[in-house]
Design a protein around this motif. Sequence first.
Motif, short mmCIF file in Angstrom:
data_model
loop_
_atom_site.label_atom_id
_atom_site.label_comp_id
_atom_site.label_asym_id
_atom_site.label_seq_id
_atom_site.Cartn_x
_atom_site.Cartn_y
_atom_site.Cartn_z
N THR A 14 5.94 2.21 67.55
CA THR A 14 6.59 1.34 66.83
C THR A 14 7.83 0.92 67.33
O THR A 14 8.71 -0.26 67.18
CB THR A 14 7.04 1.81 65.46
N ALA A 15 9.20 1.15 67.74
CA ALA A 15 9.70 0.98 69.01
C ALA A 15 9.27 0.00 70.13
O ALA A 15 10.10 -0.51 69.73
CB ALA A 15 10.86 2.32 69.33
N ARG A 16 8.82 0.45 71.11
CA ARG A 16 8.41 -0.36 72.12
C ARG A 16 7.17 -1.69 70.97
O ARG A 16 7.93 -3.10 71.40
CB ARG A 16 6.60 0.12 72.06
N SER A 17 6.60 -1.72 70.03
CA SER A 17 6.36 -3.07 69.35
C SER A 17 7.58 -3.75 68.85
O SER A 17 7.31 -4.86 68.88
CB SER A 17 5.51 -2.41 68.22
N PHE A 18 8.59 -3.10 68.20
CA PHE A 18 9.55 -3.73 67.48
C PHE A 18 10.31 -4.66 68.87
O PHE A 18 10.48 -5.75 68.86
CB PHE A 18 11.00 -3.12 66.62
N TRP A 19 10.58 -3.92 69.90
CA TRP A 19 11.63 -4.64 71.17
C TRP A 19 10.30 -5.27 72.00
O TRP A 19 11.12 -6.38 72.17
CB TRP A 19 11.83 -3.18 71.74
N THR A 20 9.36 -5.22 71.91
CA THR A 20 8.33 -6.14 72.46
C THR A 20 9.14 -8.29 71.70
O THR A 20 8.54 -9.05 71.79
CB THR A 20 7.26 -5.75 72.92
N ALA A 21 8.09 -7.50 69.79
CA ALA A 21 8.36 -8.72 69.63
C ALA A 21 9.63 -9.58 69.50
O ALA A 21 9.84 -10.38 69.81
CB ALA A 21 8.82 -8.79 68.51
N GLU A 22 10.92 -7.98 69.28
CA GLU A 22 12.51 -9.17 69.83
C GLU A 22 12.72 -9.77 71.41
O GLU A 22 13.11 -10.70 71.00
CB GLU A 22 13.16 -7.82 69.48
N ALA A 23 11.97 -9.37 72.53
CA ALA A 23 12.18 -9.64 73.63
C ALA A 23 11.44 -11.31 73.50
O ALA A 23 11.76 -12.79 74.26
CB ALA A 23 11.18 -9.03 74.78
N GLY A 24 9.88 -11.22 72.54
CA GLY A 24 9.23 -12.73 72.76
C GLY A 24 10.50 -13.44 71.22
O GLY A 24 10.40 -14.43 72.13
N ARG A 25 11.24 -13.27 70.58
CA ARG A 25 11.60 -14.24 70.02
C ARG A 25 13.09 -14.71 70.95
O ARG A 25 13.13 -16.01 70.68
CB ARG A 25 11.92 -13.74 68.62
N GLN A 26 13.85 -13.65 71.07
CA GLN A 26 14.99 -14.36 72.44
C GLN A 26 14.05 -15.41 73.20
O GLN A 26 15.20 -16.09 73.87
CB GLN A 26 15.46 -12.73 72.26
N GLN A 27 12.86 -14.66 74.03
CA GLN A 27 12.25 -16.23 75.03
C GLN A 27 11.99 -16.87 73.90
O GLN A 27 12.61 -18.21 74.79
CB GLN A 27 11.24 -14.97 75.00
N ALA A 28 11.81 -16.85 72.64
CA ALA A 28 11.37 -18.83 72.44
C ALA A 28 12.61 -18.91 72.09
O ALA A 28 12.12 -20.87 72.53
CB ALA A 28 10.64 -18.13 71.16
#
Length: 54
Positions: A14-28
């Motif tokens: 769950t934590a990995r999924s959250f941080w991966t999504a956050e990294a994608g939002r910041q990259q976008a």
Amino acid sequence: MSLWLSGANAWAGTARSFWTAEAGRQQAAATRQMMELWAPPGPGAKKKRRRKVR
């Protein structure tokens, strides 16, 4: 012990999924800001008006 490891693995996933999504939002967001800096949007792009549904 297996139950504890299973719970820890679920939490880690769950934590990995959250941080991966956050990294994608910041990259976008960074990409969007870079594109606005180098290629500003054209003059007054009009949005299409939506017809009211009755």
